[in-house]
Design a protein around this motif. Structure first.
Motif, mmCIF file in Angstrom:
data_model
loop_
_atom_site.group_PDB
_atom_site.id
_atom_site.type_symbol
_atom_site.label_atom_id
_atom_site.label_comp_id
_atom_site.label_asym_id
_atom_site.label_seq_id
_atom_site.Cartn_x
_atom_site.Cartn_y
_atom_site.Cartn_z
ATOM 1 N N GLU A 66 0.920 -1.461 0.122
ATOM 2 C CA GLU A 66 0.215 -0.683 0.186
ATOM 3 C C GLU A 66 0.991 1.143 0.088
ATOM 4 N N GLY A 67 0.575 1.951 -0.557
ATOM 5 C CA GLY A 67 1.108 3.251 -0.658
ATOM 6 C C GLY A 67 2.802 3.657 -0.957
ATOM 7 N N GLU A 68 2.759 2.365 -2.683
ATOM 8 C CA GLU A 68 3.097 2.295 -3.423
ATOM 9 C C GLU A 68 3.545 4.002 -4.311
ATOM 10 N N GLY A 69 5.182 4.325 -3.982
ATOM 11 C CA GLY A 69 5.701 5.707 -4.714
ATOM 12 C C GLY A 69 6.111 6.600 -3.397
ATOM 13 N N GLU A 70 5.504 6.751 -1.731
ATOM 14 C CA GLU A 70 4.986 7.703 -1.166
ATOM 15 C C GLU A 70 6.622 7.394 -0.445
ATOM 16 N N ALA A 71 7.049 6.300 -0.151
ATOM 17 C CA ALA A 71 8.340 6.843 0.196
ATOM 18 C C ALA A 71 9.836 5.890 -0.747
ATOM 19 N N GLY A 72 10.435 7.312 -1.555
ATOM 20 C CA GLY A 72 11.351 5.903 -2.877
ATOM 21 C C GLY A 72 12.463 6.016 -1.391
ATOM 22 N N LEU A 73 13.428 5.106 -2.231
ATOM 23 C CA LEU A 73 14.751 4.490 -1.411
ATOM 24 C C LEU A 73 15.327 5.935 -2.348
ATOM 25 N N GLU A 74 16.203 6.335 -1.670
ATOM 26 C CA GLU A 74 17.945 7.453 -2.220
ATOM 27 C C GLU A 74 18.603 6.643 -1.918
ATOM 28 N N LEU A 75 18.468 6.226 -3.034
ATOM 29 C CA LEU A 75 20.488 5.217 -4.092
ATOM 30 C C LEU A 75 21.659 6.632 -5.052
ATOM 31 N N GLY A 76 20.823 7.972 -4.442
ATOM 32 C CA GLY A 76 21.817 8.199 -5.383
ATOM 33 C C GLY A 76 23.327 8.350 -5.559
ATOM 34 N N GLU A 77 23.803 7.818 -4.334
ATOM 35 C CA GLU A 77 25.396 7.657 -4.143
ATOM 36 C C GLU A 77 26.301 5.931 -4.512
ATOM 37 N N TYR A 78 24.735 5.304 -4.476
ATOM 38 C CA TYR A 78 25.668 3.647 -5.271
ATOM 39 C C TYR A 78 25.427 3.703 -6.867
ATOM 40 N N SER A 79 25.966 2.254 -7.724
ATOM 41 C CA SER A 79 26.272 2.811 -8.729
ATOM 42 C C SER A 79 25.644 1.790 -8.785
ATOM 43 N N GLY A 80 25.064 0.785 -8.204
ATOM 44 C CA GLY A 80 23.918 -0.263 -9.392
ATOM 45 C C GLY A 80 22.771 -1.037 -7.583
ATOM 46 N N LEU A 81 22.523 -2.456 -8.463
ATOM 47 C CA LEU A 81 22.008 -3.520 -7.728
ATOM 48 C C LEU A 81 22.812 -5.054 -7.467
ATOM 49 N N LEU A 82 23.026 -5.584 -6.402
ATOM 50 C CA LEU A 82 23.573 -6.170 -6.466
ATOM 51 C C LEU A 82 22.854 -7.621 -5.685
ATOM 52 N N LEU A 83 22.703 -8.857 -7.050
ATOM 53 C CA LEU A 83 21.559 -9.722 -6.106
ATOM 54 C C LEU A 83 22.255 -11.525 -6.333
#
Length: 212
Positions: A30-47
């Protein structure tokens, strides 16, 4: 467990549920988009995930998704057995609008400061096979262990060595230099000896001639 997707657009209900469970807010869908992830200092995702050897897609959505259906995708291949670690740089995410790829220049770059949701997708078209008809998909299996954000770090210009390693390197260099000096001195002595022997022979020949 195995499941099937009918087509890329619209996503299957199972895909919607997976995406909702990875929203950037409290995870209740619920509330998708209301609170975003702040990943401006990161280069990518590692899974890290365990799969079945097929190609899967990481989907990143920002606030732009609510406005015009814009999202970003990055494919990765899994192993048939065991875990796969995939590094997905943000620069490699391609824009899609309403399930279709956007041509170059037709969409802004992924805004890492306003990520509203992450999702994992499975698209039969990505597998290099032709789906016979709509409604017939491919079975798949993917178990996600973790997702992390990573930073790129420049390689150091100077590599630090321990004191013992540095001393050993210096000793090796000194030994090599000593061998080179010894070889040079030996060669010089041989040259001097050869140069000094010629005049002596000439003097002996002159004495013999004089005596005769």
């Amino acid at each position: 467990s195995a499941a099937c997707l009918k087509s890329e657009v619209p996503p299957a209900p199972a895909a919607r549920a997976a995406a909702a469970g990875m929203d950037a807010d409290d995870g209740d869908g619920e509330g998708e988009g209301e609170a975003g992830l702040e990943l401006g200092e990161y280069s990518g995702l590692l899974l890290k995930a365990s799969g079945d050897g097929q190609v899967y897609t990481m989907v990143v959505r920002t606030s732009a998704y609510e406005l015009d259906g814009l999202e970003y995708r990055h494919d990765f291949r899994t192993r048939a057995k065991g875990f796969t670690t995939a590094r997905l740089p943000f620069a490699g995410f391609a824009p899609y609008r309403d399930g279709k790829p956007v041509q170059a220049g037709g969409a802004p770059e992924l805004d890492r400061r306003s990520i509203s949701g992450l999702a994992l997708g499975f698209y039969p078209q990505r597998q290099g096979v032709r789906v016979a008809k709509e409604g017939v998909g491919l079975p798949f299996y993917l178990s996600l262990a973790r997702v992390k954000a990573y930073r790129e770090r420049d390689e150091p210009e100077v590599v630090y060595l321990s004191a013992g390693a540095a001393a050993a390197d210096l000793a090796a260099d000194d030994a090599a230099a000593a061998v080179q000096q010894k070889d040079a001195a030996t060669a010089l002595a041989m040259e001097e000896q050869a140069a000094g022997g010629a005049p002596a022979g000439e003097e002996e020949e002159e004495e013999e001639e004089g005596g005769g």
